[in-house]
Design a protein around this motif. Structure first.
Motif, PDB file in Angstrom:
ATOM      1  N   UNK A 349       0.837  -1.189   0.000  1.00  0.00           N
ATOM      2  CA  UNK A 349       0.000   0.000   0.000  1.00  0.00           C
ATOM      3  C   UNK A 349       0.876   1.244   0.000  1.00  0.00           C
ATOM      4  N   UNK A 350       0.376   2.364  -0.559  1.00  0.00           N
ATOM      5  CA  UNK A 350       1.187   3.589  -0.618  1.00  0.00           C
ATOM      6  C   UNK A 350       1.609   4.061   0.769  1.00  0.00           C
ATOM      7  N   UNK A 351       2.808   4.639   0.841  1.00  0.00           N
ATOM      8  CA  UNK A 351       3.309   5.166   2.101  1.00  0.00           C
ATOM      9  C   UNK A 351       2.595   6.474   2.442  1.00  0.00           C
ATOM     10  N   UNK A 352       2.602   6.814   3.710  1.00  0.00           N
ATOM     11  CA  UNK A 352       1.999   8.061   4.168  1.00  0.00           C
ATOM     12  C   UNK A 352       3.109   9.081   4.394  1.00  0.00           C
ATOM     13  N   UNK A 353       3.149  10.107   3.538  1.00  0.00           N
ATOM     14  CA  UNK A 353       4.140  11.170   3.663  1.00  0.00           C
ATOM     15  C   UNK A 353       3.431  12.466   4.057  1.00  0.00           C
ATOM     16  N   UNK A 354       4.190  13.381   4.647  1.00  0.00           N
ATOM     17  CA  UNK A 354       3.639  14.686   4.966  1.00  0.00           C
ATOM     18  C   UNK A 354       3.177  15.408   3.719  1.00  0.00           C
ATOM     19  N   UNK A 355       2.131  16.224   3.858  1.00  0.00           N
ATOM     20  CA  UNK A 355       1.523  16.864   2.694  1.00  0.00           C
ATOM     21  C   UNK A 355       2.504  17.754   1.935  1.00  0.00           C
ATOM     22  N   UNK A 356       3.410  18.424   2.658  1.00  0.00           N
ATOM     23  CA  UNK A 356       4.373  19.324   2.026  1.00  0.00           C
ATOM     24  C   UNK A 356       5.770  18.719   1.937  1.00  0.00           C
ATOM     25  N   UNK A 357       5.921  17.455   2.312  1.00  0.00           N
ATOM     26  CA  UNK A 357       7.234  16.812   2.371  1.00  0.00           C
ATOM     27  C   UNK A 357       7.710  16.446   0.965  1.00  0.00           C
ATOM     28  N   UNK A 358       8.875  16.966   0.574  1.00  0.00           N
ATOM     29  CA  UNK A 358       9.418  16.648  -0.741  1.00  0.00           C
ATOM     30  C   UNK A 358      10.217  15.351  -0.689  1.00  0.00           C
ATOM     31  N   UNK A 359      10.590  14.868  -1.881  1.00  0.00           N
ATOM     32  CA  UNK A 359      11.405  13.654  -1.974  1.00  0.00           C
ATOM     33  C   UNK A 359      12.717  13.826  -1.207  1.00  0.00           C
ATOM     34  N   UNK A 360      13.362  14.979  -1.402  1.00  0.00           N
ATOM     35  CA  UNK A 360      14.625  15.230  -0.708  1.00  0.00           C
ATOM     36  C   UNK A 360      14.408  15.312   0.798  1.00  0.00           C
ATOM     37  N   UNK A 361      13.300  15.913   1.221  1.00  0.00           N
ATOM     38  CA  UNK A 361      13.001  16.015   2.655  1.00  0.00           C
ATOM     39  C   UNK A 361      12.931  14.640   3.302  1.00  0.00           C
ATOM     40  N   UNK A 362      12.285  13.684   2.609  1.00  0.00           N
ATOM     41  CA  UNK A 362      12.123  12.331   3.151  1.00  0.00           C
ATOM     42  C   UNK A 362      13.486  11.713   3.432  1.00  0.00           C
ATOM     43  N   UNK A 363      14.406  11.833   2.492  1.00  0.00           N
ATOM     44  CA  UNK A 363      15.717  11.211   2.659  1.00  0.00           C
ATOM     45  C   UNK A 363      16.606  11.976   3.634  1.00  0.00           C
ATOM     46  N   UNK A 364      16.497  13.301   3.621  1.00  0.00           N
ATOM     47  CA  UNK A 364      17.296  14.076   4.579  1.00  0.00           C
ATOM     48  C   UNK A 364      16.890  13.746   6.016  1.00  0.00           C
ATOM     49  N   UNK A 365      15.590  13.550   6.243  1.00  0.00           N
ATOM     50  CA  UNK A 365      15.135  13.185   7.587  1.00  0.00           C
ATOM     51  C   UNK A 365      15.616  11.792   7.963  1.00  0.00           C
ATOM     52  N   UNK A 366      15.722  10.906   6.963  1.00  0.00           N
ATOM     53  CA  UNK A 366      16.143   9.526   7.214  1.00  0.00           C
ATOM     54  C   UNK A 366      17.646   9.437   7.429  1.00  0.00           C
ATOM     55  N   UNK A 367      18.406  10.308   6.760  1.00  0.00           N
ATOM     56  CA  UNK A 367      19.871  10.260   6.855  1.00  0.00           C
ATOM     57  C   UNK A 367      20.416  11.685   6.936  1.00  0.00           C
ATOM     58  N   UNK A 368      20.313  12.338   8.101  1.00  0.00           N
ATOM     59  CA  UNK A 368      20.784  13.723   8.243  1.00  0.00           C
ATOM     60  C   UNK A 368      22.271  13.842   7.925  1.00  0.00           C
ATOM     61  N   UNK A 369      22.624  14.959   7.284  1.00  0.00           N
ATOM     62  CA  UNK A 369      24.023  15.234   7.010  1.00  0.00           C
ATOM     63  C   UNK A 369      24.615  14.464   5.852  1.00  0.00           C
ATOM     64  N   UNK A 370      23.792  13.799   5.047  1.00  0.00           N
ATOM     65  CA  UNK A 370      24.310  13.014   3.920  1.00  0.00           C
ATOM     66  C   UNK A 370      23.762  13.545   2.591  1.00  0.00           C
ATOM     67  N   UNK A 371      23.755  14.868   2.415  1.00  0.00           N
ATOM     68  CA  UNK A 371      23.123  15.469   1.232  1.00  0.00           C
ATOM     69  C   UNK A 371      23.716  14.968  -0.077  1.00  0.00           C
ATOM     70  N   UNK A 372      25.042  14.863  -0.153  1.00  0.00           N
ATOM     71  CA  UNK A 372      25.667  14.398  -1.400  1.00  0.00           C
ATOM     72  C   UNK A 372      25.246  12.973  -1.719  1.00  0.00           C
ATOM     73  N   UNK A 373      25.262  12.113  -0.703  1.00  0.00           N
ATOM     74  CA  UNK A 373      24.853  10.722  -0.916  1.00  0.00           C
ATOM     75  C   UNK A 373      23.373  10.636  -1.254  1.00  0.00           C
ATOM     76  N   UNK A 374      22.558  11.520  -0.654  1.00  0.00           N
ATOM     77  CA  UNK A 374      21.124  11.547  -0.948  1.00  0.00           C
ATOM     78  C   UNK A 374      20.894  11.780  -2.440  1.00  0.00           C
TER      79      UNK A 374
END
Length: 542
Positions: A349-374
């Motif tokens: 089933x589809x995941x539940x993401x925040x209404x304003x949460x972007x793709x980059x936001x999802x990964x940054x929250x999952x792995x803080x400080x890893x912008x290049x790897x994201x």
């Protein structure tokens, strides 16, 4: 005999073109697979051919006219969920009933839009057999690679207005696409080499022109007139060559690079930790007292196992995954997941993401400080450009699965549970998901009706059938052949009987090895027997 021919067929909704000047030719008896990305125009074409949608331009010629048509429109996931919740027949039952009705009508031409959606293994094999025996012409839109391999005799690829026909079934199409992509890559490499060569000549000649002018200046005053003229002429000649090369560079056109993107990495997984990952002992589950989904399930999943969870719709595959991850309590018995292992889940089933949460936001929250790897991970998963700033809740099903895989790339789990990960995904997305999982080194459990995926990923099975869960130490294809033989009344031969005995003993030994109170001497003996049994099974299969 030609039964279908289109000329200049075009369709647009408002200002959005779906396909244009489409020319098709289909002969009697062909089983044509329509393939391409979601939204590429496959369903729209079938609607035009079925007469439920009018083309914007162009004509459709049928022979005979009017044609004897049987049309199955696509059943969406939302409609299935709503009807299942209201107590109506399941999606698989409704699709199979509709297909059976079409075959009873005996049309000359079948138009089927994603007919394998919601069908379980028995339904898929039933449909494949009916289509192989069908004497008319069929046009079938599908993303099921295994199904396409079994039934198609020709492929038509529709990709946002571009149409290509391939003589031969799906395996021929895949091979021809690979050759096309190789040629495209070679042509693009040749273009890049020529471009770099011209740019190098331009730089060289411009430098020479500049040097000539500079020499002219330096040789001013008392310098001989001949020297001045020599350097001036050399500089002008180099400038003319540079200008000519610049014109050639501007006329040089890059060939289209349409080669299929592929994933650039696999999920890692640690591949380390205790031997036993999951142990189920006498597990049963019932949503209501006395109405058992399954009972007395006992099995062990060891580190590095790649388990395919198979069974009919409603048999309990998703329920078992919920028990393993602790989302549901068992009604009897217990399921133990070793605390030494981290666990991740990709649900159907589809995941539940925040209404304003972007793709980059999802990964940054999952792995803080890893912008290049994201960004690297998103690019490898074909989420690029403006799409990385898109709201995550607006992603397609395939893109959401890719995003979940990206999270796991950044923090690889030891154990990965997948519940129908390729449902409703197009061919490109299925290949991306499959490639990401193919080299995963952790422990994998995947519930799926995608037989191509199961054959690629699973080295053993858990079969959920008749309220029981049975371990099978075999590939999907070999297991299904044994089942079909048994259903056809052939019965097990000596080899099949020996295999069954070995598998039963192997399951028992695996269970004994998971006992934490097992003495070391007994463990060594069982370890030796375990590997002997695996080798014996491997020899029988080969």
């Amino acid at each position: 005999m030609i039964v279908l021919k289109t000329h200049g067929l075009s369709l647009a909704y408002a200002d959005r073109p779906i396909f244009s000047t489409l020319a098709l030719e289909v002969h009697h008896g062909q089983r044509v697979g329509l393939v391409g990305p979601n939204g590429g125009g496959k369903s729209s074409l079938l609607q035009v051919l079925a007469g439920t949608t009018s083309a914007t331009n162009g004509v459709v010629h049928w022979q005979p006219d009017p044609p004897s048509l049987g049309y199955l429109p696509q059943m969406t996931g939302d409609a299935v969920d709503q009807e299942s919740a209201s107590g109506a027949a399941s999606g698989g039952e409704r699709v199979r009933q509709a297909l059976a009705q079409l075959f009873r009508q005996a049309p000359l031409i079948l138009l089927l839009d994603e007919p394998t959606n919601h069908l379980d293994f028995e339904g898929l094999e039933w449909l494949e057999e009916r289509l192989r025996r069908f004497s008319g012409t069929a046009l079938i839109a599908s993303h099921d690679r295994y199904f396409l391999e079994q039934v198609t005799t020709q492929i038509i690829e529709i990709d946002h207005g571009r149409v290509r026909q391939y003589a031969g079934g799906y395996p021929v199409y895949v091979e021809e696409k690979r050759r096309q992509q190789d040629r495209q890559r070679d042509a693009y490499a040749a273009y890049e080499a020529k471009r770099r060569q011209l740019e190098a000549i331009i730089r060289q000649k411009r430098q020479a022109a500049f040097s000539g002018s500079a020499s002219k200046i330096k040789t001013g005053g008392d310098a001989p007139i001949a020297a001045k003229g020599f350097y001036a002429g050399k500089g002008k000649a180099s400038g003319r060559v540079a200008a000519a090369m610049q014109q050639r560079l501007e006329r040089l056109k890059a060939p289209p690079l349409v080669a299929m993107d592929s994933i650039k990495w696999h999920l890692a997984g640690s591949g380390r930790g205790p031997r036993q990952v999951i142990r189920a002992t006498g597990v049963g589950f019932a949503y209501e007292p006395g109405r058992w989904i399954f009972r007395d399930a006992t099995f062990v999943i060891n580190r590095g196992d790649r388990v395919g969870l198979v069974g009919l719709n409603g048999s309990g595959k998703s329920t078992l995954l919920h028990l393993v991850q602790g989302a549901l309590p068992s009604s009897e018995g217990k399921v133990d997941l070793s605390p030494a292992f981290s666990l991740a889940v990709i649900d159907q089933h589809p995941k539940s993401y925040g209404e304003q949460e972007t793709v980059v936001d999802v990964l940054r929250a999952h792995a803080p400080g890893q912008d290049a790897e994201v960004r690297n991970v998103l690019a490898a998963l074909l989420l690029r450009g403006d799409r990385i700033w898109q709201r995550a809740c607006q992603l397609s099903g395939g893109e959401q699965v890719r995003l979940e895989l990206a999270k796991m790339r950044l923090k690889p789990p030891d154990v990965l549970l997948l519940d129908e990960p390729t449902n409703h995904l197009d061919l490109e997305s299925r290949q991306v998901v499959e490639e990401a999982l193919a080299g995963y080194q952790g422990t994998l459990i995947v519930a799926s009706h995608d037989r191509h995926l199961l054959n690629r990923l699973a080295n053993r099975l858990l079969v959920v059938s008749d309220a029981r869960i049975s371990p099978v130490f075999d590939s999907y294809d070999h297991w299904r052949k044994q089942v079909v033989r048994a259903n056809q009344g052939e019965g097990p031969n000596d080899e099949a009987e020996r295999r069954l005995l070995l598998e039963v003993r192997l399951a028992h030994v695996s269970s004994e090895l998971a006992n934490p109170r097992l003495k070391e001497s007994a463990k060594q003996a069982l370890d030796q027997e375990f590997f002997s049994l695996r080798q014996a099974l491997k020899t029988l299969r080969s």
